[in-house]
Each structure stands twice: as C-alpha cells, then as structure tokens.
Design a protein around this motif. Structure first.
Motif, mmCIF file in Angstrom:
data_model
loop_
_atom_site.group_PDB
_atom_site.id
_atom_site.type_symbol
_atom_site.label_atom_id
_atom_site.label_comp_id
_atom_site.label_asym_id
_atom_site.label_seq_id
_atom_site.Cartn_x
_atom_site.Cartn_y
_atom_site.Cartn_z
ATOM 1 N N UNK A 1 -33.398 -56.796 54.878
ATOM 2 C CA UNK A 1 -34.535 -57.120 55.741
ATOM 3 C C UNK A 1 -34.770 -55.953 56.699
ATOM 4 N N UNK A 2 -36.003 -55.442 56.705
ATOM 5 C CA UNK A 2 -36.352 -54.311 57.561
ATOM 6 C C UNK A 2 -37.430 -54.733 58.546
ATOM 7 N N UNK A 3 -37.192 -54.430 59.816
ATOM 8 C CA UNK A 3 -38.188 -54.637 60.858
ATOM 9 C C UNK A 3 -38.913 -53.310 61.050
ATOM 10 N N UNK A 4 -40.227 -53.307 60.846
ATOM 11 C CA UNK A 4 -41.050 -52.108 61.020
ATOM 12 C C UNK A 4 -41.911 -52.311 62.262
ATOM 13 N N UNK A 5 -41.878 -51.324 63.163
ATOM 14 C CA UNK A 5 -42.614 -51.428 64.422
ATOM 15 C C UNK A 5 -43.503 -50.200 64.582
ATOM 16 N N UNK A 6 -44.817 -50.431 64.665
ATOM 17 C CA UNK A 6 -45.769 -49.339 64.853
ATOM 18 C C UNK A 6 -47.048 -49.922 65.423
ATOM 19 N N UNK A 7 -47.622 -49.282 66.435
ATOM 20 C CA UNK A 7 -48.860 -49.790 67.020
ATOM 21 C C UNK A 7 -50.090 -49.387 66.222
ATOM 22 N N UNK A 8 -49.922 -48.529 65.227
ATOM 23 C CA UNK A 8 -51.009 -48.140 64.329
ATOM 24 C C UNK A 8 -51.037 -49.134 63.167
ATOM 25 N N UNK A 9 -52.028 -50.011 63.174
ATOM 26 C CA UNK A 9 -52.091 -51.094 62.185
ATOM 27 C C UNK A 9 -52.137 -50.572 60.744
ATOM 28 N N UNK A 10 -52.859 -49.486 60.513
ATOM 29 C CA UNK A 10 -52.968 -48.953 59.156
ATOM 30 C C UNK A 10 -51.630 -48.417 58.659
ATOM 31 N N UNK A 11 -50.943 -47.662 59.499
ATOM 32 C CA UNK A 11 -49.641 -47.127 59.100
ATOM 33 C C UNK A 11 -48.616 -48.245 58.943
ATOM 34 N N UNK B 1 -46.057 -52.182 52.963
ATOM 35 C CA UNK B 1 -46.351 -52.325 51.537
ATOM 36 C C UNK B 1 -45.379 -51.509 50.687
ATOM 37 N N UNK B 2 -45.116 -50.282 51.104
ATOM 38 C CA UNK B 2 -44.164 -49.427 50.376
ATOM 39 C C UNK B 2 -42.787 -50.091 50.326
ATOM 40 N N UNK B 3 -42.356 -50.629 51.437
ATOM 41 C CA UNK B 3 -41.035 -51.268 51.490
ATOM 42 C C UNK B 3 -40.990 -52.547 50.654
ATOM 43 N N UNK B 4 -42.033 -53.336 50.722
ATOM 44 C CA UNK B 4 -42.077 -54.571 49.932
ATOM 45 C C UNK B 4 -42.048 -54.262 48.439
ATOM 46 N N UNK B 5 -42.760 -53.213 48.036
ATOM 47 C CA UNK B 5 -42.767 -52.819 46.620
ATOM 48 C C UNK B 5 -41.415 -52.275 46.171
ATOM 49 N N UNK B 6 -40.593 -51.900 47.139
ATOM 50 C CA UNK B 6 -39.241 -51.415 46.831
ATOM 51 C C UNK B 6 -38.209 -52.522 47.032
ATOM 52 N N UNK B 7 -38.679 -53.762 47.034
ATOM 53 C CA UNK B 7 -37.827 -54.953 47.107
ATOM 54 C C UNK B 7 -37.107 -55.152 48.429
ATOM 55 N N UNK B 8 -37.745 -54.782 49.510
ATOM 56 C CA UNK B 8 -37.216 -55.088 50.834
ATOM 57 C C UNK B 8 -38.010 -56.243 51.421
ATOM 58 N N UNK B 9 -37.329 -57.066 52.200
ATOM 59 C CA UNK B 9 -38.015 -58.084 52.984
ATOM 60 C C UNK B 9 -38.469 -57.377 54.255
ATOM 61 N N UNK B 10 -39.710 -57.559 54.650
ATOM 62 C CA UNK B 10 -40.262 -56.807 55.773
ATOM 63 C C UNK B 10 -40.850 -57.745 56.827
ATOM 64 N N UNK B 11 -40.530 -57.451 58.083
ATOM 65 C CA UNK B 11 -41.206 -58.057 59.217
ATOM 66 C C UNK B 11 -41.903 -56.916 59.930
ATOM 67 N N UNK B 12 -43.188 -57.053 60.188
ATOM 68 C CA UNK B 12 -43.982 -55.996 60.810
ATOM 69 C C UNK B 12 -44.430 -56.421 62.207
ATOM 70 N N UNK C 1 -32.588 -60.906 63.190
ATOM 71 C CA UNK C 1 -31.501 -59.952 62.971
ATOM 72 C C UNK C 1 -31.704 -59.136 61.689
ATOM 73 N N UNK C 2 -32.587 -58.137 61.754
ATOM 74 C CA UNK C 2 -32.856 -57.321 60.571
ATOM 75 C C UNK C 2 -31.652 -56.460 60.181
ATOM 76 N N UNK C 3 -31.651 -55.988 58.943
ATOM 77 C CA UNK C 3 -30.594 -55.095 58.477
ATOM 78 C C UNK C 3 -30.835 -53.662 58.940
ATOM 79 N N UNK C 4 -32.103 -53.285 59.092
ATOM 80 C CA UNK C 4 -32.501 -51.953 59.528
ATOM 81 C C UNK C 4 -33.792 -52.077 60.335
ATOM 82 N N UNK C 5 -33.950 -51.203 61.324
ATOM 83 C CA UNK C 5 -35.201 -51.140 62.091
ATOM 84 C C UNK C 5 -35.817 -49.760 61.886
ATOM 85 N N UNK C 6 -37.088 -49.744 61.539
ATOM 86 C CA UNK C 6 -37.869 -48.520 61.372
ATOM 87 C C UNK C 6 -38.963 -48.586 62.426
ATOM 88 N N UNK C 7 -38.952 -47.637 63.408
ATOM 89 C CA UNK C 7 -39.816 -47.793 64.570
ATOM 90 C C UNK C 7 -40.436 -46.477 65.014
#
Length: 118
Positions: free
Chosen positions: A3-13, A19-30, A45-51
């Motif tokens: 499970x990856x938590x992705x945090x970005x204020x740019x909605x498009x990015x 989408x890239x992460x989901x296609x690579x079989x990750x569960x994503x919370x944005x 409690x995500x496994x990784x945070x990308x921010x």
C-alpha cells in the motif's frame, strides 16, 4: 499487495502517479493536502509514502521529519520528490529514505519503491 500513500497538491500529477502504481499492482491512497497526511497514516498505515516537497498547505520535508521521529511511523519508507532547487542537506534533515528529482519517468518511481520494499 503493498500500500502506497501518494501526496501531491498537483491533481494531474497525483492522478498520473497513482495510475502508474495501480497498474504495477500497488494499492494506492492519494491525497492532495499535506495537512491530511498524519491522520491518513494513522488510519491506513501505508507500506511506503511517496510525497511532493512543495505542497500547497505545507512542506513535505516537515511532514517526513514528523513521521520519521515518531516511534510508531519511523519504519515507513518515505520518498520525497520535487522540481525545486532542493539541497541534499535538506533531504538528510527531513530523514527521508530517498529523493527523486522531477521531472521523472515511471521506471524511476517504480525502481525507488522496489528498492525500499522489505
């Protein structure tokens, strides 16, 4: 499925990275708001945070440091990214596990995530 938590204020990015992460079989919370990261981490409690570093309402380095100094969350790998002029010292000070310079391609993100998975 990690499970990856992705945090970005740019909605498009945020949508593109998710989408890239989901296609690579990750569960994503944005999330678009940095102010919601701590409550979200407490509930999912995500496994990784990308921010992103420069969030509209806060600085990702401050959130990262807050999480990394918490005994409860310090083990969650955090990858920060930015297009700004970021010093390596500010990344070290944030206690982030890794940093990606924007613009980046999908393989860079996926390789960084894979390198930080247990």
């Amino acid at each position: 499925m990690p499970h990856i938590l992705v945090v970005d204020d740019d909605a498009d990015l945020l949508e593109l990275v998710s989408l890239v992460l989901k296609r690579s079989d990750y569960q994503v919370t944005a999330l678009q708001e940095g102010s919601r990261v701590l409550p979200m981490v407490e509930s999912v409690t995500p496994d990784i945070i990308l921010m992103d570093i420069y969030l509209g309402d806060t600085d990702g380095r401050n959130i990262c440091k807050e999480l990394k100094t918490s005994s409860r969350f310090q083990g969650i790998p955090i990858i920060l990214y930015s297009a700004g002029n970021i010093t390596s010292q500010s990344i070290k000070d944030s206690l982030a596990d890794s940093f990606i310079l924007k613009p980046f391609n999908n393989s860079v993100i996926l390789n960084k995530i894979q390198s930080l998975q247990p």
